[in-house]
Design a protein around this motif. Structure first.
Motif, PDB file in Angstrom:
ATOM      1  N   LEU A 154      54.621  43.164  47.044  1.00 39.46           N
ATOM      2  CA  LEU A 154      54.938  43.622  45.461  1.00 39.46           C
ATOM      3  C   LEU A 154      53.957  42.338  44.269  1.00 39.46           C
ATOM      4  CD1 LEU A 154      58.846  43.294  45.408  1.00 39.46           C
ATOM      5  CD2 LEU A 154      57.242  45.749  44.253  1.00 39.46           C
ATOM      6  N   MET A 155      53.971  41.306  45.336  1.00 39.22           N
ATOM      7  CA  MET A 155      53.131  40.594  44.214  1.00 39.22           C
ATOM      8  C   MET A 155      51.119  40.863  44.048  1.00 39.22           C
ATOM      9  SD  MET A 155      54.645  37.113  43.338  1.00 39.22           S
ATOM     10  CE  MET A 155      53.375  36.727  43.373  1.00 39.22           C
ATOM     11  N   SER A 156      51.321  41.933  45.299  1.00 41.25           N
ATOM     12  CA  SER A 156      49.699  43.030  44.545  1.00 41.25           C
ATOM     13  C   SER A 156      50.188  43.981  43.512  1.00 41.25           C
ATOM     14  CB  SER A 156      49.747  43.607  45.737  1.00 41.25           C
ATOM     15  OG  SER A 156      48.465  42.622  47.201  1.00 41.25           O
ATOM     16  N   ALA A 157      51.218  44.082  43.912  1.00 40.39           N
ATOM     17  CA  ALA A 157      51.171  44.755  42.533  1.00 40.39           C
ATOM     18  C   ALA A 157      51.547  44.628  41.160  1.00 40.39           C
ATOM     19  CB  ALA A 157      53.012  45.672  42.347  1.00 40.39           C
ATOM     20  N   GLU A 158      52.378  43.040  41.494  1.00 39.48           N
ATOM     21  CA  GLU A 158      52.177  42.253  40.430  1.00 39.48           C
ATOM     22  C   GLU A 158      49.861  41.961  39.568  1.00 39.48           C
ATOM     23  OE1 GLU A 158      54.536  40.189  37.396  1.00 39.48           O
ATOM     24  OE2 GLU A 158      54.750  41.458  39.051  1.00 39.48           O
ATOM     25  N   TYR A 159      49.808  41.730  40.489  1.00 38.40           N
ATOM     26  CA  TYR A 159      48.174  41.615  39.844  1.00 38.40           C
ATOM     27  C   TYR A 159      47.694  42.784  39.173  1.00 38.40           C
ATOM     28  CZ  TYR A 159      46.144  37.368  42.085  1.00 38.40           C
ATOM     29  OH  TYR A 159      46.126  36.007  42.877  1.00 38.40           O
ATOM     30  N   ILE A 160      48.528  43.738  39.160  1.00 38.40           N
ATOM     31  CA  ILE A 160      47.609  45.174  38.403  1.00 38.40           C
ATOM     32  C   ILE A 160      48.242  45.124  37.308  1.00 38.40           C
ATOM     33  CG2 ILE A 160      47.563  47.986  38.933  1.00 38.40           C
ATOM     34  CD1 ILE A 160      47.843  47.999  41.433  1.00 38.40           C
ATOM     35  N   MET A 161      49.918  44.896  37.164  1.00 39.40           N
ATOM     36  CA  MET A 161      51.105  45.266  36.210  1.00 39.40           C
ATOM     37  C   MET A 161      49.980  43.755  35.422  1.00 39.40           C
ATOM     38  SD  MET A 161      54.039  46.541  37.613  1.00 39.40           S
ATOM     39  CE  MET A 161      55.159  46.868  36.295  1.00 39.40           C
ATOM     40  N   ALA A 162      49.802  42.939  35.558  1.00 37.97           N
ATOM     41  CA  ALA A 162      49.818  41.984  34.984  1.00 37.97           C
ATOM     42  C   ALA A 162      47.990  42.189  33.803  1.00 37.97           C
ATOM     43  CB  ALA A 162      49.370  40.345  35.611  1.00 37.97           C
ATOM     44  N   GLY A 163      47.481  43.199  34.722  1.00 39.11           N
ATOM     45  CA  GLY A 163      46.350  43.273  33.620  1.00 39.11           C
ATOM     46  C   GLY A 163      46.307  44.329  32.466  1.00 39.11           C
ATOM     47  N   GLY A 164      47.546  44.690  32.267  1.00 40.71           N
ATOM     48  CA  GLY A 164      48.281  45.236  31.740  1.00 40.71           C
ATOM     49  C   GLY A 164      48.164  47.221  32.260  1.00 40.71           C
ATOM     50  N   ASN A 165      47.705  47.915  33.329  1.00 40.59           N
ATOM     51  CA  ASN A 165      48.397  48.653  33.743  1.00 40.59           C
ATOM     52  C   ASN A 165      49.021  48.723  34.542  1.00 40.59           C
ATOM     53  OD1 ASN A 165      48.373  51.412  35.390  1.00 40.59           O
ATOM     54  ND2 ASN A 165      45.765  51.142  36.032  1.00 40.59           N
ATOM     55  N   ARG A 166      50.641  49.313  33.597  1.00 41.94           N
ATOM     56  CA  ARG A 166      51.943  49.658  34.609  1.00 41.94           C
ATOM     57  C   ARG A 166      52.203  50.973  35.778  1.00 41.94           C
ATOM     58  NH1 ARG A 166      54.297  45.490  30.690  1.00 41.94           N
ATOM     59  NH2 ARG A 166      52.832  44.370  30.043  1.00 41.94           N
ATOM     60  N   ASN A 167      51.099  51.854  35.455  1.00 41.25           N
ATOM     61  CA  ASN A 167      50.824  52.617  36.196  1.00 41.25           C
ATOM     62  C   ASN A 167      51.557  52.296  37.952  1.00 41.25           C
ATOM     63  OD1 ASN A 167      51.669  54.297  33.808  1.00 41.25           O
ATOM     64  ND2 ASN A 167      49.935  54.600  33.567  1.00 41.25           N
ATOM     65  N   VAL A 168      51.585  52.321  38.367  1.00 38.64           N
ATOM     66  CA  VAL A 168      52.069  51.706  39.485  1.00 38.64           C
ATOM     67  C   VAL A 168      53.202  52.457  40.646  1.00 38.64           C
ATOM     68  CG1 VAL A 168      52.095  49.682  41.418  1.00 38.64           C
ATOM     69  CG2 VAL A 168      50.951  48.856  39.325  1.00 38.64           C
ATOM     70  N   ILE A 169      52.170  52.868  41.882  1.00 37.36           N
ATOM     71  CA  ILE A 169      52.872  53.561  42.307  1.00 37.36           C
ATOM     72  C   ILE A 169      53.362  52.873  44.080  1.00 37.36           C
ATOM     73  CG2 ILE A 169      53.821  55.936  43.784  1.00 37.36           C
ATOM     74  CD1 ILE A 169      52.353  56.918  41.288  1.00 37.36           C
ATOM     75  N   LEU A 170      54.162  52.821  45.097  1.00 36.43           N
ATOM     76  CA  LEU A 170      54.013  51.885  45.673  1.00 36.43           C
ATOM     77  C   LEU A 170      54.334  53.012  47.007  1.00 36.43           C
ATOM     78  CD1 LEU A 170      56.487  48.714  45.588  1.00 36.43           C
ATOM     79  CD2 LEU A 170      54.246  49.007  45.326  1.00 36.43           C
ATOM     80  N   CYS A 171      53.509  52.365  48.597  1.00 31.39           N
ATOM     81  CA  CYS A 171      53.164  53.652  49.593  1.00 31.39           C
ATOM     82  C   CYS A 171      53.122  53.293  50.673  1.00 31.39           C
ATOM     83  CB  CYS A 171      51.955  54.933  49.377  1.00 31.39           C
ATOM     84  SG  CYS A 171      51.763  56.116  50.901  1.00 31.39           S
TER      85      CYS A 171
END
Length: 338
Positions: A219-236
């Protein structure tokens, strides 16, 4: 820190609260539900007086978030996120199915598989153009020509495509309309420069769990992406490394309800990489849907016994069609659609 506003708070009061917080140098993630508005504060929240905020007549509650991830947290965003990839929705009631070969081997191969999985009801086509391999002598993918083949197959079968990126310097090739979603593989889950790069683009990102990663690290890796402004994250979830050697990895189905509790992001399961055995793909895919996954990602190959990559875990188009029929029976039982 999270601020929950009372139902019916006027917009002008919401803006007033936001301005007072932004003046202190904090960022705000706003989530509006059917009844309440939730503000997630990102930054040094020590400058915020929680008791003073609670005194505001429009504030229902103020809470401090203990998790290190903020934007990926369900506390910040109580409603489930649904990621749109063209006409396909990942999350929500409908189950998403991504299918295709581990690696693009030829135009004829990927065209045939795209047509077959689309006919069986797949939502998206997967296929590797750039392949991370443990051995430097293994097939590494067709690279740029593989991307072109994927695009051709996608257009011909009219199915969106997702493929893996290996490094930030290749991002430009992934940003046009040829690639509908970018995959970050398990080996790159903590490639922070790559995560930052895809965080700056407006393209859905499928983030696979690292083979030795905890749920919090994921989830922290997802946070890196979302912190940059991209909220379209799908976990697998694709299995983790344990002491067990019978399967390629150990599929952590408990990660599904754990993610659903901790995060609002949609989660898929990859039973192909998790088990490494094609006969296990269908039962584990069904188990994933029963456990609450928003979809699955499976490897399908027209001739898996002669595949250049991961043939042992790839199912045939006929097996995939049987799997889809099985999932259609399970989906209504758990309140989903396929």
């Amino acid at each position: 820190m999270i601020i929950v506003l009372k139902q019916g708070t006027p917009q002008k009061e919401i803006e007033k609260i936001k301005r007072s917080i932004q003046m202190k140098g904090l960022q705000i993630d706003e989530s509006r539900g059917a009844k309440k508005t939730v503000m997630g504060l990102v930054g040094d929240t020590s400058v915020i007086d929680g008791e003073q905020l609670k005194a505001n007549e429009y504030v229902e509650n103020v809470m401090r978030v203990s998790e290190p991830y903020k934007r990926a947290s369900r506390s910040f965003h109580p409603q489930d996120t649904v990621v749109d990839i063209g006409d396909i929705k990942i999350g929500g009631k409908k189950i998403a199915v991504i299918a295709g070969p581990c690696s693009v081997e030829s135009q004829e191969q990927i065209d045939g598989i795209a047509k077959a999985v689309k006919l069986s009801g797949a939502s998206m086509l997967r296929g590797g153009a750039f392949k991370p391999r443990t051995s430097p002598y293994s097939f590494q993918g067709l690279r740029d020509s593989g991307l072109e083949m994927l695009h051709h197959a996608s257009q011909k079968a009219r199915i969106p495509v997702v493929t893996e990126i290996m490094s930030a310097d290749k991002l430009e090739a992934f940003l046009d309309d040829d690639i509908d979603a970018i995959q970050i593989g398990s080996r790159n889950m903590q490639n922070f420069e790559l995560l930052k790069a895809v965080g700056k683009v407006n393209k859905p990102v499928l983030l696979k769990r690292g083979l030795c990663a905890t749920i919090e690290e994921w989830l922290m890796s997802a946070e890196y992406i979302m912190a940059g402004g991209n909220r379209n994250v799908i976990l697998c979830e694709r299995g983790i490394r344990t002491f067990e050697e019978y399967t390629r990895n150990t599929l952590d189905l408990s990660a599904i309800p754990a993610i659903k509790r901790q995060s609002h992001l949609p989660i898929l399961v990859d039973p192909s990489h998790a088990t490494g055995k094609r006969w296990m793909v269908e039962p584990m895919a069904k188990a994933a849907i029963a456990a609450g996954a928003d979809g699955i990602m499976v490897e399908v190959h027209n001739d898996p016994d002669h595949a250049l990559c991961d043939g042992a875990q790839s199912i045939t188009p006929q097996m995939f069609d049987h799997l889809m029929n099985s999932l259609r029976q399970i989906a209504p039982v758990v309140g989903r659609e396929l």
